[in-house]
Design a protein around this motif. Structure first.
Motif, PDB file in Angstrom:
ATOM      1  N   ALA A 182       0.649  -1.472   0.231  1.00 32.92           N
ATOM      2  CA  ALA A 182       0.042  -0.036   0.160  1.00 32.92           C
ATOM      3  C   ALA A 182       0.934   1.245  -0.160  1.00 32.92           C
ATOM      4  O   ALA A 182       0.477   2.325  -0.786  1.00 32.92           O
ATOM      5  CB  ALA A 182      -0.826  -0.021   1.289  1.00 32.92           C
ATOM      6  N   ILE A 221      -5.894   5.410   3.917  1.00 29.70           N
ATOM      7  CA  ILE A 221      -5.065   4.107   3.945  1.00 29.70           C
ATOM      8  C   ILE A 221      -4.270   3.985   5.326  1.00 29.70           C
ATOM      9  O   ILE A 221      -3.393   4.775   5.340  1.00 29.70           O
ATOM     10  CB  ILE A 221      -3.894   3.953   2.892  1.00 29.70           C
ATOM     11  N   MET A 242     -12.932  -2.819  -8.757  1.00 30.11           N
ATOM     12  CA  MET A 242     -12.537  -2.647  -7.458  1.00 30.11           C
ATOM     13  C   MET A 242     -13.098  -4.008  -6.708  1.00 30.11           C
ATOM     14  O   MET A 242     -14.210  -4.343  -6.918  1.00 30.11           O
ATOM     15  CB  MET A 242     -12.898  -1.281  -6.855  1.00 30.11           C
ATOM     16  N   TRP A 263      -8.929   3.606  -2.516  1.00 29.23           N
ATOM     17  CA  TRP A 263      -8.100   2.577  -2.954  1.00 29.23           C
ATOM     18  C   TRP A 263      -7.883   2.600  -4.432  1.00 29.23           C
ATOM     19  O   TRP A 263      -7.033   2.111  -5.147  1.00 29.23           O
ATOM     20  CB  TRP A 263      -8.402   1.084  -2.431  1.00 29.23           C
ATOM     21  N   GLU A 264      -8.923   3.293  -5.026  1.00 25.66           N
ATOM     22  CA  GLU A 264      -8.656   3.420  -6.619  1.00 25.66           C
ATOM     23  C   GLU A 264      -7.453   3.901  -7.300  1.00 25.66           C
ATOM     24  O   GLU A 264      -6.981   3.428  -7.998  1.00 25.66           O
ATOM     25  CB  GLU A 264     -10.004   4.158  -7.107  1.00 25.66           C
ATOM     26  N   VAL A 308      -4.883   1.108  -7.087  1.00 28.52           N
ATOM     27  CA  VAL A 308      -5.316  -0.023  -7.766  1.00 28.52           C
ATOM     28  C   VAL A 308      -4.777   0.207  -9.351  1.00 28.52           C
ATOM     29  O   VAL A 308      -4.506  -0.392 -10.059  1.00 28.52           O
ATOM     30  CB  VAL A 308      -6.682  -0.586  -7.685  1.00 28.52           C
ATOM     31  N   ARG A 345      -4.811  -5.488  -5.132  1.00 26.30           N
ATOM     32  CA  ARG A 345      -6.187  -6.003  -4.798  1.00 26.30           C
ATOM     33  C   ARG A 345      -6.221  -6.718  -3.278  1.00 26.30           C
ATOM     34  O   ARG A 345      -7.382  -6.642  -2.486  1.00 26.30           O
ATOM     35  CB  ARG A 345      -7.066  -6.653  -5.763  1.00 26.30           C
ATOM     36  N   CYS A 354      -5.867  -4.390  -0.713  1.00 18.95           N
ATOM     37  CA  CYS A 354      -7.127  -3.529  -0.558  1.00 18.95           C
ATOM     38  C   CYS A 354      -8.047  -4.449   0.381  1.00 18.95           C
ATOM     39  O   CYS A 354      -8.669  -3.724   1.313  1.00 18.95           O
ATOM     40  CB  CYS A 354      -7.593  -3.217  -1.823  1.00 18.95           C
ATOM     41  N   THR A 364      -8.969  -2.977   4.184  1.00 13.12           N
ATOM     42  CA  THR A 364     -10.150  -2.463   4.568  1.00 13.12           C
ATOM     43  C   THR A 364     -10.959  -3.301   5.628  1.00 13.12           C
ATOM     44  O   THR A 364     -11.560  -2.883   6.373  1.00 13.12           O
ATOM     45  CB  THR A 364     -10.787  -2.763   2.978  1.00 13.12           C
TER      46      THR A 364
END
Length: 527
Positions: A142, A279, A329, A339-340, A343, A358, A361, A365
């Motif tokens: 991340a 994040i 997503m 998060w877009e 990614v 992913r 993510c 999350t």
């Protein structure tokens, strides 16, 4: 050439020849590159850059030789121009093919190869791990992608925050900010700031905000004084959320952009509204045996700056593609907005990075969703009330005193120690007020009337804020005559008792009639 003859004029590439035009383009590109580099401090050059510089020099030299040979041949044979125009299929075909080959070579040098993104992200991940111990591989992924996303910030719809939090000091929070300051796009690092500074600095080309010691801004003692800054950071998560101020002697209303990526580091959690847009990196102290390299600016900043410049060179040509791409997503709502960008960068790089992004993510999350449920007192209260109703046999309503007793009997719940005087009816109604739930006068089957809570008032908040896990579908049994499963939950109910629920028997409009409870009465108050 005889003695005393004037020397021939310097050879210049002809303007009409295709080969000469190609040579001009190459020479101009080389000169422009030299002008850009003139006066700049020398930076360490990688082997790939050295190889590309050598290839560029060879192409320029070859173009200059071809241009000189063409000019010399035209001087010696002036009729070559007419013969060239008379034979386009032979001479022009050769020069055109040379020009195409030269353009292809330049395109190869200017456009990064397919593996460059994967290589850059892998190098950046290794560089971050060299100086900082992150809690897990998902957090490392991340942070790597967040740094890269800062280089396409002008085309992003959302600017994700990064919350770098830890339980105590010496967890590596400030060190991680040091690494971010050397690798993100246009860093602006600060220890304390004001809203006026923030929205005046952002402008149309937003920097990447790096705020250390955020607990001194949003701590319990000073949080109320910095609500404006919190609102500004919340608004800057999404594009087109300007801050309006009166400026100048004419008192003209002026819109200041707030959109900018930001990383905030501090002890303890940040405000919920910031954590929800971030994040979250939960730092921990290093164990014995977890070795890192000490970060020293004079020694280590130049390699990190080189990585930053290479990220910019890789992602800048891809900004148009990034602006038109909406990656699929694995999460939804605000988590997907946050998060877009990460990614998206992973998809631009390819290789293993789309899967890594992913995976991180989903894992991070889900972890923060669990942390938020445990930290949110109101969500915890809804879950515990649902459990209290279930243990009481899911009655249609419960007295306030019975509900309070059921809540305080759970030793692991925070209700028994909620305040110095214990958890009372006032605390319960205050926490439930935001969900539209209030105690009402209820007439119970034993003829008594008391303040209580109808179960029907909780069904919508339960579905919205703490839905029950979906259970596997059971095998459908053949239909049999008799009461339906929905009416067989409370075997003690009878048609006669059902008839007594009529609102006409209520003494006043504020009294809610309820049927007899389907299970045992609520537990007595604990002394």
């Amino acid at each position: 050439m005889s003695e005393g003859t004037a020397p021939p004029p310097p050879v210049e590439p002809p303007q009409s020849a295709a080969a000469g035009q190609a040579g001009e383009h190459l020479i101009a590109a080389a000169h422009a590159s030299q002008e850009r580099q003139r006066g700049q401090p020398l930076a360490p050059v990688s082997r790939r850059d050295q190889r590309r510089q050598t290839q560029t020099a060879e192409l320029v030299a070859r173009a200059e030789r071809n241009a000189a040979m063409t000019a010399a041949s035209r001087e010696e044979n002036p009729a070559a121009e007419s013969s060239t125009s008379a034979q386009p299929a032979s001479a022009d075909a050769t020069t055109t093919s040379d020009h195409r080959a030269t353009s292809a070579d330049l395109t190869t040098l200017a456009t990064p190869d397919a593996a460059e993104g994967v290589e850059l992200l892998t190098e950046l991940r290794s560089a971050i791990a060299r100086y900082v111990v992150l809690p897990n591989q998902e957090a490392l992924t991340a942070v790597t992608l967040w740094v890269a996303a800062s280089h396409i910030q002008p085309v992003l719809q959302h600017a994700p925050r990064m919350a770098i939090v830890g339980p105590t000091k010496k967890c590596g929070k400030s060190r991680l900010l040091d690494i971010l300051a050397e690798t993100v796009n246009r860093p602006m690092i600060t220890v304390n700031t004001s809203p006026a500074v923030i929205f005046r600095v952002i402008g149309m080309k937003p920097p990447t905000l790096l705020v250390d010691e955020a607990d001194t801004i949003f701590g319990a003692k000073v949080a109320e004084k910095n609500e404006e800054l919190r609102g500004l950071l919340n608004a800057g998560h999404q594009r087109n959320r300007p801050a309006w101020r009166i400026t100048g002697p004419e008192h003209k209303p002026t819109a200041f952009p707030t959109f900018a990526m930001a990383a905030l580091a501090g002890i303890g959690d940040l405000p919920d509204t910031i954590m929800d847009r971030a994040i979250v990196i939960r730092m921990q102290r290093r164990r014995k045996g977890e070795e890192i390299t000490d970060f020293r600016v004079p020694r280590d900043s130049r390699p990190l700056n080189d990585l930053r410049d290479r990220l910019t060179a890789w992602l800048t040509p891809l900004t148009e593609q990034a602006a038109e791409t909406a990656p699929p997503m694995p999460v939804a709502d605000r988590a997907a907005d946050t998060w877009e960008p990460l990614v998206l960068v992973a998809d631009l790089a390819g290789g293993e990075w789309p899967t890594l992004a992913r995976t991180a993510c989903v894992a991070m999350t889900a972890h923060e969703a669990g942390q938020d449920e445990e930290a949110s007192l109101k969500t915890r209260l809804l879950r515990d009330i649902r459990r209290a109703f279930a243990e009481a046999g899911d009655p249609t309503a419960m007295r306030s005193r019975d509900l309070l007793a059921a809540l305080c009997q759970d030793a692991e719940a925070p209700w028994a120690d909620h305040s110095s005087n214990g958890f009372n009816a006032h605390h319960l109604s205050s926490l439930l007020r935001d969900f539209g739930i209030r105690p009402v006068n209820i007439r119970f089957p034993d003829g008594t009337q008391a303040k209580g809570y109808p179960r029907s008032k909780f069904t919508d908040p339960w579905d919205r804020y703490c839905p029950e896990p979906t259970l596997p579908t059971e095998v459908t049994q053949p239909h049999q005559a008799g009461p339906s499963p929905t009416t067989s939950r409370s075997p003690t109910r009878s048609p006669s008792s059902t008839a007594s629920w009529s609102p006409s028997r209520s003494p006043s409009p504020s009294v809610v009639p309820v049927p007899p409870p389907g299970g045992t009465p609520g537990p007595a108050r604990r002394r």
